[in-house]
Each structure stands twice: as C-alpha cells, then as structure tokens.
Design an enzyme around this catalytic site. Structure first.
Site, short mmCIF file in Angstrom:
data_model
loop_
_atom_site.label_atom_id
_atom_site.label_comp_id
_atom_site.label_asym_id
_atom_site.label_seq_id
_atom_site.Cartn_x
_atom_site.Cartn_y
_atom_site.Cartn_z
N LYS A 79 1.61 1.59 -21.46
CA LYS A 79 1.89 2.40 -20.28
C LYS A 79 2.47 3.74 -20.72
O LYS A 79 3.21 3.79 -21.71
CB LYS A 79 2.91 1.68 -19.39
CG LYS A 79 2.90 2.12 -17.96
CD LYS A 79 1.84 1.42 -17.16
CE LYS A 79 1.74 1.96 -15.77
NZ LYS A 79 0.71 1.26 -14.99
N GLY A 181 -4.63 0.41 3.41
CA GLY A 181 -5.09 1.58 2.66
C GLY A 181 -6.41 1.26 1.99
O GLY A 181 -7.25 0.52 2.52
N ASN A 182 -6.59 1.80 0.78
CA ASN A 182 -7.88 1.63 0.10
C ASN A 182 -8.28 0.17 -0.08
O ASN A 182 -9.39 -0.23 0.25
CB ASN A 182 -7.82 2.32 -1.26
CG ASN A 182 -7.70 3.81 -1.11
OD1 ASN A 182 -8.34 4.40 -0.25
ND2 ASN A 182 -6.86 4.43 -1.91
N VAL A 183 -7.35 -0.64 -0.59
CA VAL A 183 -7.69 -2.04 -0.85
C VAL A 183 -7.63 -2.87 0.44
O VAL A 183 -8.55 -3.64 0.74
CB VAL A 183 -6.76 -2.67 -1.91
CG1 VAL A 183 -7.15 -4.11 -2.17
CG2 VAL A 183 -6.80 -1.87 -3.20
N TYR A 185 -7.96 -2.13 3.56
CA TYR A 185 -9.06 -1.87 4.50
C TYR A 185 -10.35 -2.54 4.01
O TYR A 185 -11.04 -3.22 4.78
CB TYR A 185 -9.27 -0.36 4.66
CG TYR A 185 -10.40 -0.01 5.61
CD1 TYR A 185 -10.25 -0.16 6.98
CD2 TYR A 185 -11.62 0.46 5.11
CE1 TYR A 185 -11.29 0.14 7.85
CE2 TYR A 185 -12.66 0.77 5.97
CZ TYR A 185 -12.49 0.61 7.34
OH TYR A 185 -13.53 0.90 8.19
P1 NAI Z 1 -2.94 2.79 -0.58
O1 NAI Z 1 -1.84 3.77 -0.81
O2 NAI Z 1 -4.33 3.28 -0.34
O3 NAI Z 1 -2.57 1.83 0.65
C1 NAI Z 1 -1.29 1.31 0.87
C2 NAI Z 1 -1.12 1.19 2.38
O4 NAI Z 1 0.08 0.46 2.64
C3 NAI Z 1 -0.99 2.54 3.09
O5 NAI Z 1 -1.93 2.60 4.15
C4 NAI Z 1 0.45 2.55 3.59
O6 NAI Z 1 0.59 3.25 4.83
C5 NAI Z 1 0.70 1.07 3.77
N1 NAI Z 1 2.11 0.67 3.77
C6 NAI Z 1 3.11 1.11 2.97
N2 NAI Z 1 4.26 0.45 3.28
C7 NAI Z 1 3.96 -0.43 4.26
C8 NAI Z 1 4.71 -1.38 4.98
N3 NAI Z 1 6.00 -1.59 4.74
N4 NAI Z 1 4.07 -2.11 5.92
C9 NAI Z 1 2.76 -1.94 6.17
N5 NAI Z 1 2.00 -1.03 5.53
C10 NAI Z 1 2.59 -0.29 4.58
O7 NAI Z 1 -2.89 1.81 -1.83
P2 NAI Z 1 -4.04 0.84 -2.36
O8 NAI Z 1 -4.82 1.51 -3.41
O9 NAI Z 1 -4.73 0.23 -1.20
O10 NAI Z 1 -3.18 -0.28 -3.12
C11 NAI Z 1 -2.45 -1.25 -2.38
C12 NAI Z 1 -1.60 -2.06 -3.33
O11 NAI Z 1 -2.43 -2.70 -4.29
C13 NAI Z 1 -0.59 -1.24 -4.14
O12 NAI Z 1 0.57 -2.03 -4.35
C14 NAI Z 1 -1.31 -1.01 -5.46
O13 NAI Z 1 -0.38 -0.82 -6.52
C15 NAI Z 1 -2.04 -2.34 -5.62
N6 NAI Z 1 -3.23 -2.25 -6.46
C16 NAI Z 1 -4.24 -1.41 -6.13
C17 NAI Z 1 -5.39 -1.35 -6.90
C18 NAI Z 1 -6.55 -0.48 -6.53
O14 NAI Z 1 -7.65 -0.71 -7.05
N7 NAI Z 1 -6.37 0.49 -5.63
C19 NAI Z 1 -5.52 -2.16 -8.13
C20 NAI Z 1 -4.41 -3.08 -8.36
C21 NAI Z 1 -3.30 -3.08 -7.55
#
Ligand code: NAI
Length: 353
Positions: A79, A181-183, A185
C-alpha cells in the site's frame, strides 16, 4: 522487517517518500512478495502526522496481502499512503514524483487508485513507471471501473451465504442494501433481476431515487437500514458498521456486502456469530475489484478475469467450511487461510533463492 502498531504480521519493507520539490511526503509499504509483486492502491489523504500515515499504510498493506492471497492472485500485498499537502500543490508533479518512487522499487510494488486518487493521477504515475494499474481502459481489455465486477462477486457470495444460513435462494429473501453508490447500485440491479425483495438506504437522495425507480425497492432512512426486517444485510457504504450496539439490533441472519473493514474490531466477528449471523468476510466477497486491477497489470483477457470473479463463491465456501471445521468465526478463518497461503508462498520463494 517492519511491525505496525498492534499488528502481529511484519512487513518486508517500508520506504519513506520525501521530495520537497514536489511536496511529496508519504510511505510505500511492502507487506509480502512471496506470491508475487506487492499490489495495493495509493491512498491520498490529510493525516494528522506521518506516524499516523505510516500506521495506516502498514495496516492496509497486510489487508491487501490477505485479500490477494485469498483471491488466488499471483500477487503479494502492499500500500502507498501519501500525505495531502495542506496548501496549493502541482498535482501532476506530485504524482510523477510518486511514480519515480514506485519505479525505484523495480516492480516489487504495483500501485493503483484508492481513496483520494484518480485515473489522471495514475496516468501521471505511468509516465514514470510501468508498475501501475487503474489506467484508462483499452478496448477488449480488463481495467476501468471495477464496481460491476465487485458487485458480481458480492452477489455470488450472497447466493451461497443465503443458501448456507437460510437454506433459501435469493428470490425468497429480503435484502437490505446500505449504500447505493457504484457497487451498491449495481448489486441492487442484480438482486432485483434475481427476484429478491429490496430495502435500501443512502445518504444521497438521488442514489435512493434511481434505485427505487429501477428496482421497486422500499426506501428507508440510513439510521433504520441495519435494523429493518430483512434476511440479508449488504453493507456497501463505509467500513466499521458493526459494533456491540448495532449488532444487537440487526435482524438479518446473513451479512454480505462490498464495504471494506466492516468489523470495527476483531471481537465483532465473534459477536455476529453469537448473534446467529453468518458473516461473509468483506475482503473475500469484494475481491472483484482487485481481480480487475490484477488482470490489467498482468495482461489477462477480460474472459480470464471474469472467470476468476465467477469463482468468488467457491473461495467464500472454502472460508465458511474452514470456519465450521475449526470452530472459528468466519473473519478469523479467512485471516488464517490467507496467512497459510502467504507462508506457503514465502517458503517456495526461500527454496528457490
Ligand atoms: P461509492 O462512494 O460509489 O458509494 C458509497 C455510497 O454509500 C454513496 O452513495 C454514499 O452516499 C453512501 N453512504 C455513505 N455513508 C452512508 C451511510 N451511513 N448510510 C447509507 N449510505 C451511505 O463507493 P463504492 O465504490 O460503491 O464502494 C462501496 C464500498 O465498497 C466502499 O466501502 C468501498 O471501499 C468498497 N469497495 C469498493 C470496490 C469497488 O470496486 N468500487 C472494491 C472493493 C471494495
């Protein structure tokens, strides 16, 4: 060898980065290279001190070793953590200097995006070194946004976990998704297609409304989502969602989601098990993203990478079987298996040397 505070697993190397001209301050931690180059993203954040940044890097690098090992990737774990300058700075120059530092390690460490870094930053890095992923996607190759791959791995893991704990397919389950969010949805779309009932929450009302419109999900507030009546809880927002108080109110009997570091402490795995919950360890189910990054760096085809993502449920089953045969909580079982794989890699390396 370098030990991080509170960590029992030492890292192979910690490289301090200090380039005054580029305002670069940070560390690169190589936890293990027994299975291959140490891969793990670059976090760019304002830390209270360099000691805090180093401690975070040491902890995150161990996590990457475990994640890569259990994903059966030919990669070790590492990291980079970079201190965000407090005033104005030249971003291109900053990440070019970081790229030179990555290059100085001769391929022992491979970087990519993480919290705070962008595709454009990795392009600045790639002008200095080839040991970088997360670059703009080339036609027909893996790379680009890993979220759909991550969501697919979570979905497959959830199917398995629901069958093991509830003896039911997902079309007979209600799934509560926290974070759209991305995942989250993409996962909600897959669950809807599979016939699951959905309850969802996000702090961002736009994310909620697009999910409700496309899946017919029931929306609840972010405060309620963990305690709603559901069979499965899918944390897809932030880490540290489980604690003594939140576990007590959880009604779901399966936890399976993408968020990293869902357990605030190692005791929370036991608490979940005592509460009758099957916890599918986060870093095993969410490995689709790192598989995508590995495929980009190692030159695999999209088909190779997809086959590895499709194999996620088998890897989760291995952890669940080990947990039940050894009487361990699932998170401890995952760590134990990963440590065994890493130790095997280190032994092979010492025999070759
Ligand atoms: P993102 O930032 O696109 O989505 C996160 C969503 O969670 C946002 O829409 C935000 O408004 C919402 N959020 C934040 N706090 C909240 C709460 N207390 N209650 C309800 N909603 C809340 O992130 P993404 O990419 O979708 O990742 C989601 C999680 O998965 C993160 O923890 C990330 O580290 C993990 N992750 C993501 C990967 C990826 O391929 N994007 C790969 C491995 C892990």
């Amino acid at each position: 060898m370098v030990f991080g505070p509170g960590l029992s697993s030492p890292s192979e190397q910690l490289l301090v980065l200090d380039d005054a001209d580029a305002q670069l301050q940070g560390v690169i931690v190589i936890h293990s290279t027994g299975l291959g180059p140490a891969a793990g993203g670059c976090r760019f954040w304002e830390y209270p001190s360099m000691d805090a940044a180093s401690a975070d890097a040491l902890r995150l690098a161990v996590g990457m070793s475990y994640k890569n090992a259990l994903a059966d990737l030919p990669l070790g774990g590492g990291k980079a953590v970079l201190q965000r300058p407090s005033g104005p700075f030249d971003r291109k120059r900053f990440f070019a200097a970081f790229g030179r530092a990555v290059n100085s390690l001769g391929g022992r460490y491979v970087t990519a995006e993480d919290v705070g870094t962008l595709e454009a930053d990795m392009q600045s890095v790639s002008a200095q070194t080839r040991h970088v992923a997360g670059l703009p996607r080339l036609a027909g190759r893996p790379g680009g946004d890993p979220s759909p791959w991550t969501a697919r791995g979570v979905f497959l893991s959830m199917e398995l976990a629901a069958m093991r704990r509830l003896h039911r397919p997902l079309n007979e389950c209600t799934v509560a998704v926290q974070g759209l969010g991305n995942v989250g949805y993409a996962l909600a779309q897959m669950l809807h297609k599979a016939g699951a009932r959905l309850v969802v929450a996000d702090l961002d009302s736009h994310h909620v409304s697009r999910t409700v419109a496309t899946t017919g999900a029931k929306a609840v507030s972010s405060d309620e989502i963990m305690s709603v009546a559901a069979d499965v809880f899918a944390p897809c927002a932030l880490g540290g969602v489980f604690s003594d108080s939140t576990i007590g109110s959880l009604k779901a009997k399966v936890v399976c989601g993408a968020a990293n570091n869902q357990l605030a402490t190692s005791e929370d795995g036991l608490r979940l098990a005592d509460h009758g919950v099957l916890y599918a360890p986060d870093y095993v189910v969410n490995a689709g993203g790192i598989i995508n990054v590995a495929a980009e760096y190692l030159g695999w085809t999209s088909r190779d990478a997809l086959a590895r993502v499709e194999d996620t449920a088998r890897r989760v089953a291995r952890v669940l079987d080990f947990a039940s045969s050894e009487g361990l909580s699932t998170d401890v079982a995952a760590d134990g298996l990963a440590q065994g794989i890493i130790a095997g890699g280190a032994r092979r390396l010492s025999m070759v040397a």
